[in-house]
Each structure stands twice: as C-alpha cells, then as structure tokens.
Design a protein around this motif. Sequence first.
Motif, mmCIF file in Angstrom:
data_model
loop_
_atom_site.group_PDB
_atom_site.id
_atom_site.type_symbol
_atom_site.label_atom_id
_atom_site.label_comp_id
_atom_site.label_asym_id
_atom_site.label_seq_id
_atom_site.Cartn_x
_atom_site.Cartn_y
_atom_site.Cartn_z
ATOM 1 N N ILE A 176 0.857 -1.186 0.000
ATOM 2 C CA ILE A 176 0.000 0.000 0.000
ATOM 3 C C ILE A 176 0.893 1.236 0.000
ATOM 4 O O ILE A 176 1.725 1.409 0.894
ATOM 5 C CB ILE A 176 -0.936 0.022 1.223
ATOM 6 C CG1 ILE A 176 -1.871 -1.191 1.190
ATOM 7 C CG2 ILE A 176 -1.752 1.310 1.252
ATOM 8 C CD1 ILE A 176 -2.788 -1.276 2.391
ATOM 9 N N GLU A 177 0.752 2.067 -1.044
ATOM 10 C CA GLU A 177 1.485 3.340 -1.116
ATOM 11 C C GLU A 177 0.606 4.419 -0.506
ATOM 12 O O GLU A 177 -0.459 4.762 -1.035
ATOM 13 C CB GLU A 177 1.851 3.654 -2.569
ATOM 14 C CG GLU A 177 2.808 2.610 -3.159
ATOM 15 C CD GLU A 177 3.057 2.799 -4.645
ATOM 16 O OE1 GLU A 177 4.225 2.944 -5.040
ATOM 17 O OE2 GLU A 177 2.077 2.804 -5.404
ATOM 18 N N LEU A 178 1.064 4.971 0.579
ATOM 19 C CA LEU A 178 0.218 5.812 1.418
ATOM 20 C C LEU A 178 0.110 7.249 0.936
ATOM 21 O O LEU A 178 -0.770 7.978 1.394
ATOM 22 C CB LEU A 178 0.753 5.800 2.858
ATOM 23 C CG LEU A 178 0.841 4.407 3.504
ATOM 24 C CD1 LEU A 178 1.492 4.516 4.878
ATOM 25 C CD2 LEU A 178 -0.540 3.786 3.600
ATOM 26 N N LEU A 179 1.011 7.690 0.032
ATOM 27 C CA LEU A 179 1.071 9.110 -0.337
ATOM 28 C C LEU A 179 0.544 9.384 -1.747
ATOM 29 O O LEU A 179 0.905 10.381 -2.367
ATOM 30 C CB LEU A 179 2.509 9.623 -0.201
ATOM 31 C CG LEU A 179 3.107 9.498 1.201
ATOM 32 C CD1 LEU A 179 4.544 9.996 1.215
ATOM 33 C CD2 LEU A 179 2.270 10.284 2.214
ATOM 34 N N GLY A 180 -0.283 8.508 -2.268
ATOM 35 C CA GLY A 180 -0.919 8.772 -3.557
ATOM 36 C C GLY A 180 -0.060 8.520 -4.767
ATOM 37 O O GLY A 180 -0.336 9.050 -5.849
ATOM 38 N N GLN A 181 1.002 7.690 -4.637
ATOM 39 C CA GLN A 181 1.871 7.426 -5.783
ATOM 40 C C GLN A 181 1.138 6.779 -6.966
ATOM 41 O O GLN A 181 1.433 7.112 -8.121
ATOM 42 C CB GLN A 181 3.058 6.550 -5.370
ATOM 43 C CG GLN A 181 4.040 7.238 -4.437
ATOM 44 C CD GLN A 181 3.760 6.931 -2.985
ATOM 45 O OE1 GLN A 181 2.596 6.925 -2.585
ATOM 46 N NE2 GLN A 181 4.808 6.698 -2.204
ATOM 47 N N PRO A 182 0.191 5.852 -6.735
ATOM 48 C CA PRO A 182 -0.504 5.269 -7.892
ATOM 49 C C PRO A 182 -1.227 6.300 -8.745
ATOM 50 O O PRO A 182 -1.241 6.210 -9.977
ATOM 51 C CB PRO A 182 -1.494 4.291 -7.236
ATOM 52 C CG PRO A 182 -0.868 3.930 -5.944
ATOM 53 C CD PRO A 182 -0.190 5.175 -5.474
ATOM 54 N N PHE A 183 -1.820 7.303 -8.102
ATOM 55 C CA PHE A 183 -2.511 8.350 -8.853
ATOM 56 C C PHE A 183 -1.521 9.144 -9.702
ATOM 57 O O PHE A 183 -1.787 9.455 -10.871
ATOM 58 C CB PHE A 183 -3.241 9.271 -7.871
ATOM 59 C CG PHE A 183 -3.889 10.458 -8.519
ATOM 60 C CD1 PHE A 183 -5.044 10.317 -9.275
ATOM 61 C CD2 PHE A 183 -3.337 11.728 -8.389
ATOM 62 C CE1 PHE A 183 -5.635 11.409 -9.878
ATOM 63 C CE2 PHE A 183 -3.924 12.826 -8.992
ATOM 64 C CZ PHE A 183 -5.078 12.666 -9.733
ATOM 65 N N LEU A 184 -0.356 9.463 -9.119
ATOM 66 C CA LEU A 184 0.661 10.214 -9.861
ATOM 67 C C LEU A 184 1.232 9.374 -11.005
ATOM 68 O O LEU A 184 1.485 9.893 -12.095
ATOM 69 C CB LEU A 184 1.786 10.650 -8.912
ATOM 70 C CG LEU A 184 1.395 11.665 -7.841
ATOM 71 C CD1 LEU A 184 2.577 11.918 -6.905
ATOM 72 C CD2 LEU A 184 0.934 12.975 -8.466
ATOM 73 N N ARG A 185 1.426 8.086 -10.760
ATOM 74 C CA ARG A 185 1.939 7.218 -11.820
ATOM 75 C C ARG A 185 0.943 7.132 -12.979
ATOM 76 O O ARG A 185 1.339 7.099 -14.147
ATOM 77 C CB ARG A 185 2.214 5.819 -11.269
ATOM 78 C CG ARG A 185 3.475 5.724 -10.410
ATOM 79 C CD ARG A 185 3.885 4.269 -10.237
ATOM 80 N NE ARG A 185 5.061 4.175 -9.394
ATOM 81 C CZ ARG A 185 5.018 3.960 -8.084
ATOM 82 N NH1 ARG A 185 3.842 3.812 -7.482
ATOM 83 N NH2 ARG A 185 6.122 3.883 -7.390
ATOM 84 N N ASN A 186 -0.315 7.064 -12.647
ATOM 85 C CA ASN A 186 -1.335 6.999 -13.693
ATOM 86 C C ASN A 186 -1.333 8.272 -14.543
ATOM 87 O O ASN A 186 -1.436 8.212 -15.779
ATOM 88 C CB ASN A 186 -2.705 6.787 -13.058
ATOM 89 C CG ASN A 186 -3.781 6.525 -14.092
ATOM 90 O OD1 ASN A 186 -3.771 5.511 -14.775
ATOM 91 N ND2 ASN A 186 -4.717 7.456 -14.219
ATOM 92 N N GLN A 187 -1.201 9.418 -13.886
ATOM 93 C CA GLN A 187 -1.119 10.687 -14.625
ATOM 94 C C GLN A 187 0.126 10.732 -15.506
ATOM 95 O O GLN A 187 0.073 11.154 -16.661
ATOM 96 C CB GLN A 187 -1.096 11.855 -13.641
ATOM 97 C CG GLN A 187 -2.446 12.237 -13.064
ATOM 98 C CD GLN A 187 -2.366 13.529 -12.285
ATOM 99 O OE1 GLN A 187 -1.431 13.742 -11.505
ATOM 100 N NE2 GLN A 187 -3.322 14.397 -12.488
ATOM 101 N N ARG A 188 1.235 10.295 -14.951
ATOM 102 C CA ARG A 188 2.495 10.314 -15.701
ATOM 103 C C ARG A 188 2.404 9.405 -16.918
ATOM 104 O O ARG A 188 2.850 9.749 -18.022
ATOM 105 C CB ARG A 188 3.625 9.869 -14.786
ATOM 106 C CG ARG A 188 5.022 10.030 -15.384
ATOM 107 C CD ARG A 188 5.517 8.727 -15.911
ATOM 108 N NE ARG A 188 6.918 8.785 -16.286
ATOM 109 C CZ ARG A 188 7.538 7.861 -17.003
ATOM 110 N NH1 ARG A 188 6.860 6.807 -17.445
ATOM 111 N NH2 ARG A 188 8.798 7.967 -17.313
ATOM 112 N N ALA A 189 1.805 8.221 -16.756
ATOM 113 C CA ALA A 189 1.651 7.297 -17.870
ATOM 114 C C ALA A 189 0.750 7.879 -18.956
ATOM 115 O O ALA A 189 1.028 7.730 -20.159
ATOM 116 C CB ALA A 189 1.080 5.971 -17.376
#
Length: 403
Positions: free
Chosen positions: A82-95
Amino acid sequence: MLVLLPALVHAQSTSITLDEAVELFKQNSLQQELARYDRLRKQGESIRYKAYPNPEISVNREQLNAGSIDYEETTYMLSQPIELLGQPFLRNQRASKSQKAAELQFEYDRLQLIRQVKSLYVEYWQLSQQLEIYNQALDVIRKARSAAKARQSEGSFSGLQVQRFNVELSRYRKQRDQVRLNRTQAGNRLATFLFSGQKLDTEIQPSDSLMVEPINLQEQTLIQYALANRADLAALEQIVAASELQYKVEKRDRLPDLNLNVGYKQQSDGAEGFVIGGTIKLPIFNQTRGNVTITRSQTRSRQTELTLKQQTVQNQVSTAYERVELVLEQWTSMQEGAMDGSMLEAARAAYQQGRYSLVELLDATQAFVDGQTMTYETIADYNQALFELNVQSAGRISNSQNN
C-alpha cells in the motif's frame, strides 16, 4: 485506392497525382508502420510504469508434535503493498502524459514522412521534365545533323560540321542517360513509400503540373501557429509534465511502502480466527535518495530542452520561410525572356536556311537546355521549400491552401 492498388502495381504505366501518392503512402507505407510500432512501444512502456503491484497469496501449514500428540496450524495470508502518499494516482497521470507524448511524436514523424513522399514526387516530376528537355535537344541535333549530312553530300558543307554534330549528339545523349538513371532511382525510392515493398512492374508517371504559387501568410503568423500547434513541441511539453510527475513519485517514495497482511488461521484443536499484520522496510527514511536526484536532474534537463526546442522551432520556421521567399524571387527574375521549345525549333529552321551558323545553333540548343532545366529545377525547389515550411509550421500552409 485499395481496389486500384493491384492494378496500379501491374499496369504498364501508372499516372499518379500528388494527393494520390500521399493516400497510397498512408495505406501501404512500411516506414509509417515502423513509426507506428515505435509509438506502440513507448505507450507500452507507459502502461507498464503505471501497473499497480499485485497482491500475494500464501498458505502455510505447520505440524507441531509434543510427544504422541499431533498439533497442526494452517494459515492463509493475503499480502498487499500500500502506497500511502498517492503514488498510484501520480503514476497513472504520468503514464497518460507519456502515452499522449508518444501519439504526438508519431503525428509529427508521420508528417515528416509525408514530406519525404512529396519531395520524392517532385524530384521525380522534375527529372521527368528534364528528360523531355534532353529528348527535344537530341531531336534538334539529329535533324540538324541529317541536314548537314545532306548538304555535305552536295559539297556545300565540310565534314567537320558533321563531326561536331556527332560530338554534341554523344554529349547530350550521355547527359540524358544520367538524368534517366537519376529518375529511375527517384522512382524506386518513391515506390518503396507507396507500394509496401511489392515488386513494381510499371513506371510511375506524375500527372500533376506543379507550379509556383506564392503564399499569403506572414512569417510571424507562421511562427506563432507553429509554437501553438507543432506536434513534436507538444510531445516534449507532455514529456516535461511526465518528468515532473515522476519526480513527485520518487520524492514520495522516500518513505517505504506498507505491506498489509490479512489472513485466516486454523488449528487442529479447533481454534481459528483472523490474522492481521504489516511489514515495513528499514531504515524508514531516504529509501530512494539516488532516484530523487536522478529524476530531478532529468526534469530540469527536459525543461531546458523545451526552452531550446521553442527557440529551434522559431528558427526552423524563419529559415524555411526565407528559403521560400528566395526561390520565389529567383522564379520571378527568370520569367523575363524565357526560352521555350518553339524558339529552339525556330533556331533549327534558321540553321537549315543558312541564317544561323553552327555555333549559333549549338549555343541556342545549350541555352534551351540550361534555361528549361533551371526553370523546372526552380519549380521543384519552390515546392520542396513549401513542403518543408508546411512541416515546420505545423501544416499551416496546407490548411490555408485547402481553405
């Protein structure tokens, strides 16, 4: 065009307009296919980057013996990072931005390939016209030589003039053959863009009559349009935005991820219940200090590259616009006293009537070849310059011509 393609490949002679050549390229070009594969590769890398880590499932069975008593424990566990600081959302935007950049770069690469197709078409057209010029010159020399031979047999001409005609005939034939070879090479290069590697059993005949048509657009207008619409510039802007998002991800990844473990345990004595736990890597801080430094430098490098790219776009448009203007001036100055085929035929007739000397006829023939060659070369140069300006100005020229 798909219906006509087999007929085009196997016909004895194929007349193709410039627009038809572009359409054939869009449907059949292997070069375009390579650019498309490169786009898919970049988009695949972006999709892989945003992939969320999958959970892990484990089953543990323990057998514990105390003398003659058998004791067993079975544990079923599900572990999820679990990434607690919103990294998945940022990765999705970057992709998403990286995929958009790949799409925009493909659009620009495709525009460049279309420019190559148009340039090859113009080159082939210009060499076809030049070949016709040499054929006309050879026809005049042959007729004049025949007349000279007839007058030599009458005793009014020396054999020296006939020999001079033979030399000129060989010289023009050699130059014509070189033009024919260049034309064949240009046609073969053009065919590789249009017919997808198929063996072409025909000769391409350009059916468009190219001209010099001045444009009614100002240089600054084209520069501003290019800065706002150039696909390669927009792609770089997306790459910069993606780098900034990746930098944020790396900064947030300095804190390690929490692995959440949830499971269920059963014991042989009948006891059972849920198991909840978690794991975290040590040390806690500065897990990705090196990656943060790398992505920060990459982001700043991309930002600098974008600034330089904007300056480069302005210079490219200015240079292409100046080239168009210079070739247009050359064309305008050439229109005074241009020599055409009728004037060459008149010179031949004057020679047969004795009003032109041998030197005057040969000079007139050479002037015709040089003048006509320069005329068609200038028309080709202008259209080539216009195609280049169209690419550098993000298609503004073709948009204005279509409107």
